[in-house]
Design a protein around this motif. Sequence first.
Motif, PDB file in Angstrom:
ATOM      1  N   LYS A 770       0.828  -1.202   0.000  1.00  0.00           N
ATOM      2  CA  LYS A 770       0.000   0.000   0.000  1.00  0.00           C
ATOM      3  C   LYS A 770       0.861   1.250   0.000  1.00  0.00           C
ATOM      4  CE  LYS A 770      -4.383  -1.615   1.747  1.00  0.00           C
ATOM      5  NZ  LYS A 770      -5.588  -1.224   2.487  1.00  0.00           N
ATOM      6  N   SER A 771       0.457   2.212  -0.819  1.00  0.00           N
ATOM      7  CA  SER A 771       1.116   3.503  -0.813  1.00  0.00           C
ATOM      8  C   SER A 771       0.579   4.328   0.344  1.00  0.00           C
ATOM      9  CB  SER A 771       0.858   4.238  -2.130  1.00  0.00           C
ATOM     10  OG  SER A 771      -0.508   4.614  -2.216  1.00  0.00           O
ATOM     11  N   LEU A 772       1.247   5.429   0.649  1.00  0.00           N
ATOM     12  CA  LEU A 772       0.818   6.280   1.753  1.00  0.00           C
ATOM     13  C   LEU A 772      -0.594   6.807   1.521  1.00  0.00           C
ATOM     14  CD1 LEU A 772       4.102   8.299   2.423  1.00  0.00           C
ATOM     15  CD2 LEU A 772       3.272   6.267   3.605  1.00  0.00           C
ATOM     16  N   GLU A 773      -0.916   7.137   0.274  1.00  0.00           N
ATOM     17  CA  GLU A 773      -2.231   7.689  -0.034  1.00  0.00           C
ATOM     18  C   GLU A 773      -3.332   6.635   0.018  1.00  0.00           C
ATOM     19  OE1 GLU A 773      -2.150   9.880  -3.655  1.00  0.00           O
ATOM     20  OE2 GLU A 773      -0.464  11.125  -3.036  1.00  0.00           O
ATOM     21  N   GLN A 774      -2.953   5.358   0.164  1.00  0.00           N
ATOM     22  CA  GLN A 774      -3.942   4.299   0.301  1.00  0.00           C
ATOM     23  C   GLN A 774      -4.186   3.927   1.754  1.00  0.00           C
ATOM     24  OE1 GLN A 774      -1.952   1.531  -2.314  1.00  0.00           O
ATOM     25  NE2 GLN A 774      -3.474   1.813  -3.923  1.00  0.00           N
ATOM     26  N   ALA A 775      -3.591   4.691   2.670  1.00  0.00           N
ATOM     27  CA  ALA A 775      -3.877   4.486   4.087  1.00  0.00           C
ATOM     28  C   ALA A 775      -5.336   4.841   4.370  1.00  0.00           C
ATOM     29  CB  ALA A 775      -2.938   5.342   4.930  1.00  0.00           C
ATOM     30  N   SER A 776      -5.847   4.360   5.480  1.00  0.00           N
ATOM     31  CA  SER A 776      -7.240   4.641   5.853  1.00  0.00           C
ATOM     32  C   SER A 776      -7.453   6.143   5.984  1.00  0.00           C
ATOM     33  CB  SER A 776      -7.578   3.948   7.172  1.00  0.00           C
ATOM     34  OG  SER A 776      -7.468   2.551   7.045  1.00  0.00           O
ATOM     35  N   ASN A 777      -8.662   6.600   5.635  1.00  0.00           N
ATOM     36  CA  ASN A 777      -8.957   8.029   5.669  1.00  0.00           C
ATOM     37  C   ASN A 777     -10.043   8.328   6.703  1.00  0.00           C
ATOM     38  OD1 ASN A 777     -11.529   7.511   4.437  1.00  0.00           O
ATOM     39  ND2 ASN A 777     -10.489   7.385   2.458  1.00  0.00           N
ATOM     40  N   PRO A 778     -10.292   9.602   7.011  1.00  0.00           N
ATOM     41  CA  PRO A 778     -11.297   9.948   8.024  1.00  0.00           C
ATOM     42  C   PRO A 778     -12.696   9.426   7.712  1.00  0.00           C
ATOM     43  CG  PRO A 778      -9.864  11.825   7.608  1.00  0.00           C
ATOM     44  CD  PRO A 778      -9.519  10.792   6.583  1.00  0.00           C
ATOM     45  N   ASP A 779     -13.076   9.381   6.422  1.00  0.00           N
ATOM     46  CA  ASP A 779     -14.406   8.879   6.078  1.00  0.00           C
ATOM     47  C   ASP A 779     -14.577   7.419   6.508  1.00  0.00           C
ATOM     48  OD1 ASP A 779     -15.126  11.282   5.022  1.00  0.00           O
ATOM     49  OD2 ASP A 779     -14.750  10.736   2.935  1.00  0.00           O
ATOM     50  N   PHE A 780     -13.538   6.622   6.308  1.00  0.00           N
ATOM     51  CA  PHE A 780     -13.600   5.215   6.709  1.00  0.00           C
ATOM     52  C   PHE A 780     -13.695   5.110   8.230  1.00  0.00           C
ATOM     53  CE2 PHE A 780     -11.261   1.225   7.768  1.00  0.00           C
ATOM     54  CZ  PHE A 780     -12.200   0.331   7.280  1.00  0.00           C
ATOM     55  N   LEU A 781     -12.926   5.944   8.940  1.00  0.00           N
ATOM     56  CA  LEU A 781     -12.972   5.949  10.398  1.00  0.00           C
ATOM     57  C   LEU A 781     -14.374   6.281  10.891  1.00  0.00           C
ATOM     58  CD1 LEU A 781     -11.507   5.915  13.180  1.00  0.00           C
ATOM     59  CD2 LEU A 781     -11.066   8.356  12.832  1.00  0.00           C
ATOM     60  N   VAL A 782     -15.000   7.283  10.306  1.00  0.00           N
ATOM     61  CA  VAL A 782     -16.346   7.691  10.705  1.00  0.00           C
ATOM     62  C   VAL A 782     -17.342   6.558  10.455  1.00  0.00           C
ATOM     63  CG1 VAL A 782     -18.246   9.263  10.180  1.00  0.00           C
ATOM     64  CG2 VAL A 782     -15.931  10.148  10.428  1.00  0.00           C
ATOM     65  N   ARG A 783     -17.182   5.890   9.313  1.00  0.00           N
ATOM     66  CA  ARG A 783     -18.095   4.791   8.992  1.00  0.00           C
ATOM     67  C   ARG A 783     -18.007   3.680  10.032  1.00  0.00           C
ATOM     68  NH1 ARG A 783     -17.376   0.747   3.831  1.00  0.00           N
ATOM     69  NH2 ARG A 783     -18.866  -0.820   4.491  1.00  0.00           N
ATOM     70  N   VAL A 784     -16.784   3.309  10.424  1.00  0.00           N
ATOM     71  CA  VAL A 784     -16.614   2.265  11.430  1.00  0.00           C
ATOM     72  C   VAL A 784     -17.206   2.717  12.759  1.00  0.00           C
ATOM     73  CG1 VAL A 784     -14.910   0.931  12.724  1.00  0.00           C
ATOM     74  CG2 VAL A 784     -14.551   1.354  10.298  1.00  0.00           C
ATOM     75  N   TRP A 785     -16.986   3.979  13.109  1.00  0.00           N
ATOM     76  CA  TRP A 785     -17.518   4.494  14.365  1.00  0.00           C
ATOM     77  C   TRP A 785     -19.046   4.479  14.377  1.00  0.00           C
ATOM     78  CZ3 TRP A 785     -20.262   9.051  15.704  1.00  0.00           C
ATOM     79  CH2 TRP A 785     -20.319   9.309  17.072  1.00  0.00           C
ATOM     80  N   LYS A 786     -19.668   4.887  13.275  1.00  0.00           N
ATOM     81  CA  LYS A 786     -21.122   4.900  13.200  1.00  0.00           C
ATOM     82  C   LYS A 786     -21.685   3.479  13.293  1.00  0.00           C
ATOM     83  CE  LYS A 786     -21.750   9.228  10.649  1.00  0.00           C
ATOM     84  NZ  LYS A 786     -22.639   9.878  11.643  1.00  0.00           N
ATOM     85  N   ASN A 787     -21.027   2.523  12.636  1.00  0.00           N
ATOM     86  CA  ASN A 787     -21.466   1.132  12.750  1.00  0.00           C
ATOM     87  C   ASN A 787     -21.373   0.656  14.191  1.00  0.00           C
ATOM     88  OD1 ASN A 787     -22.051   0.862  10.045  1.00  0.00           O
ATOM     89  ND2 ASN A 787     -20.036   0.034   9.517  1.00  0.00           N
ATOM     90  N   GLN A 788     -20.302   1.052  14.842  1.00  0.00           N
ATOM     91  CA  GLN A 788     -20.113   0.683  16.239  1.00  0.00           C
ATOM     92  C   GLN A 788     -21.206   1.291  17.115  1.00  0.00           C
ATOM     93  OE1 GLN A 788     -16.068   1.039  18.241  1.00  0.00           O
ATOM     94  NE2 GLN A 788     -17.126   2.787  19.146  1.00  0.00           N
TER      95      GLN A 788
END
Length: 823
Positions: A770-788
């Motif tokens: 994975k390149s640096l730009e393929q690291a997880s982003n804030p949108d993905f973090l928010v999605r996981v948090w909302k599911n939680q």
Amino acid sequence: MAARSGPSPSKRSKTSSGQPRIEQFFHVAGAVKVDHLPSGSLAQVAGPVEIIDVDLFEDLDAFAPSRIKEAQESIDYPLTLRRQEIGVTSSGSGSTAPSFSPLDVDPLLYDPESQKWSFSATPYALLSHAFVTLARTRSRNVILNCLTNVLRTILVKDPNSLLPALYLLSNSLGPPYESVELGIGPSVISQAIQQISGLSNVALKKLGNSLGDPGDVAFAAKSKVRTLVPHAPLLIPGVYKVLLDISQMKGSGATKQKQNLVSKLLLSAHGEDTRYLVRTLSQNLRVGAVRTSMLVALARAVSLTPPKEHAGVDSNYYVSTQIRLASRQPGGDSVNALKSELVATFTQAEKLLRRVYVKHPSYEHIATGILTVGLGGLENAVALTLGIPLHPTLGSPMRSLDQIYNLLGDQPFSAEFKYDGQRAQIHGMVGEDGGISVKIFSRHLEDMTSKYPDIIALVEHLLDSSPTLTSFILDSEIVAIDPETDKVKSFQELSNRARKNVQLTDIRIAVGVYAFDVMYLNGQSLLEEPFRKRRGVLRSFFLPFTPERSGVARLSHVESCESAAGREAIIEFWEKAVGSSCEGLMIKLLDGNENIAIEDIPKKKTKSRRKPLPATYEPDKRTAAWLKLKKDYVDGIGDSFDLVPIGAWHGSGRKAEWWSPVLLALWDPESGQFVAICKCMSGFTDAFYKSLNERYSLTESPGMCSKISQWECSTGGYRPDVYFKPSEVWEIRGADITLSPISVAARGNASSDRGLSIRFPRFIRAREDKSLEQASNPDFLVRVWKNQQSRGTGKEGNDEGDLLDVDLSDQDAASEVDSDDLD
């Protein structure tokens, strides 16, 4: 940065090495070749170094930050020739250095002709002027305006500089599949700065300790340099060619040659050119121009400023004169309607360029196409091509089979084993002369053909044994196997293979190719075909193959189970995956074309809507038609995160000699920087800690570790003892997502005054794929948090609670190896 290499045919054929990249581009575009560029572009980087005056700094505040001035004043510079005694012009502020109008204005109000210069090609100073503008903002609109206006200026005044400008703006020398590497270490840059400034080792080190960033150090040192004869400004094509020359220097004496070229570049640099040349050489521009921004800006630039022969053609992509005029007028219904048309035109052009790039990621071919056929003909001129990797389709993580069934309903799908290996895109072709060419690319589009001679032998067999097969592109997983039992081995086994120039006689670890998709066959693209048809083609043309001799990889289809077999069969198949050595399942929609309810989570509110899910192959998209269910998703927060280490603290107790804990960050594409999310001190072995110290050493690797923040990172309330240069991606899992008063990751999405963080994060493995730009982003973090939160498992509180420091034996192996596996 990357090394250029042409196609890698098998031993049965040889291909001629094409023209050098920039020369080939200019030849196709109908422009002069590099070796015939006007003397002003290259003369300034050739010839002997001139006498330098390193007198005391004068009028420094006019062009340098106060901290640079303070650092300079604390250093005793050698006194050789005084400016007032000789009367020479400063190379940093001489009359030959061009000046430019602002670039951050609305592109509709910007006039490319307002930028004046008298040179035969675009001066590099235009790019450094843009870099200064970009470095001062985090606004995406300002970044896009600046990049758009730079590219418009070049399109109008000097189209020949378009290709090198695109690479220099994106801090690269070539496409990702060509391994063009400058091969310049910090010592080469330091010695070059010392050579052109006259500073002693002690003085240069003192300046470096004070400023940190190599570009700032070079700027401070160069601002004092005076030359007897002013240098003509550097030109973009000349700078790019010198960087290519540096990348091609190998063998004895190459280091000294590289240093001499770097010194000549710096000696000829004016003002901010010095700062950004050194940052380019250090591969750390520190501006927010990421790939997505570059493509959007290029699309808008061409849409506003089409090549003259294409003006008025392809109206869907080019902005009309009526829109230009209306955009300058006060508001009103008619004006607002035309502005809406402008947005629609931009959107069409941007989508086109993205579609082209993800299937053919080559700026040189795209730039040539823009200048020769325009946007209307670009998709045909720059199409999916053998030997050039396309970006792979990505899977969306899911938490359970129940979630998958809720999403897909009764739509037919296939469940496939997700093997723990290395994703590979395999290109094979029979040439007109009967020779066979083979290329193998990683998930990150890097050329790894030389790593797998046994797969080259497999492709030769496939093409030799089937008269109906002439060319193909396969998506697959390379897995280590036991040739005696056909048993799949772990990824750790595969990682023990050498990475480059492997010989068949040296292979100790056999591999199998598990093919799961075909994107191209016999001259025809299959990207627009549904997965059911692509899978049928795969199974018809690529039969499983077990070689009778060693040195040839075996070919298999991924093990799968159809939804038509019933839910119980899928559950049983999942349990089989859990009990095997694979990572889990990939769930792939077979037909698509139905509206399926999906959760669309924008930044500020959540809404549910129905949208079509095509079963076509979608390059560079994390699509809901491909879902991944990994074994470790059933525990903790389920989803793993791909995070970047950006800093650390000094360890204590047993870890006093190591960096522990480590500060990890998300990649925020909107701001173009890394955003700290949590500390991590679990999952590491002693061997890993030792290697971490070697990679990020304050003494041995000055370009990777610093006591002051010098890279584009937002640390929020975290204050690490040292800062790391973002350079690698780690897979991390944790207990849950929590609101944090310290983290600024996704602040404003979950809480107005708090960010999100990961509680009890644990290192799983490094992700070299994975390149640096393929690291997880804030949108993905928010999605996981909302599911939680929807499951009622969210926890409030400070993420700085008890940090677990547990070393589990079953994680030791994963902690000590680098991972090249699938996303």
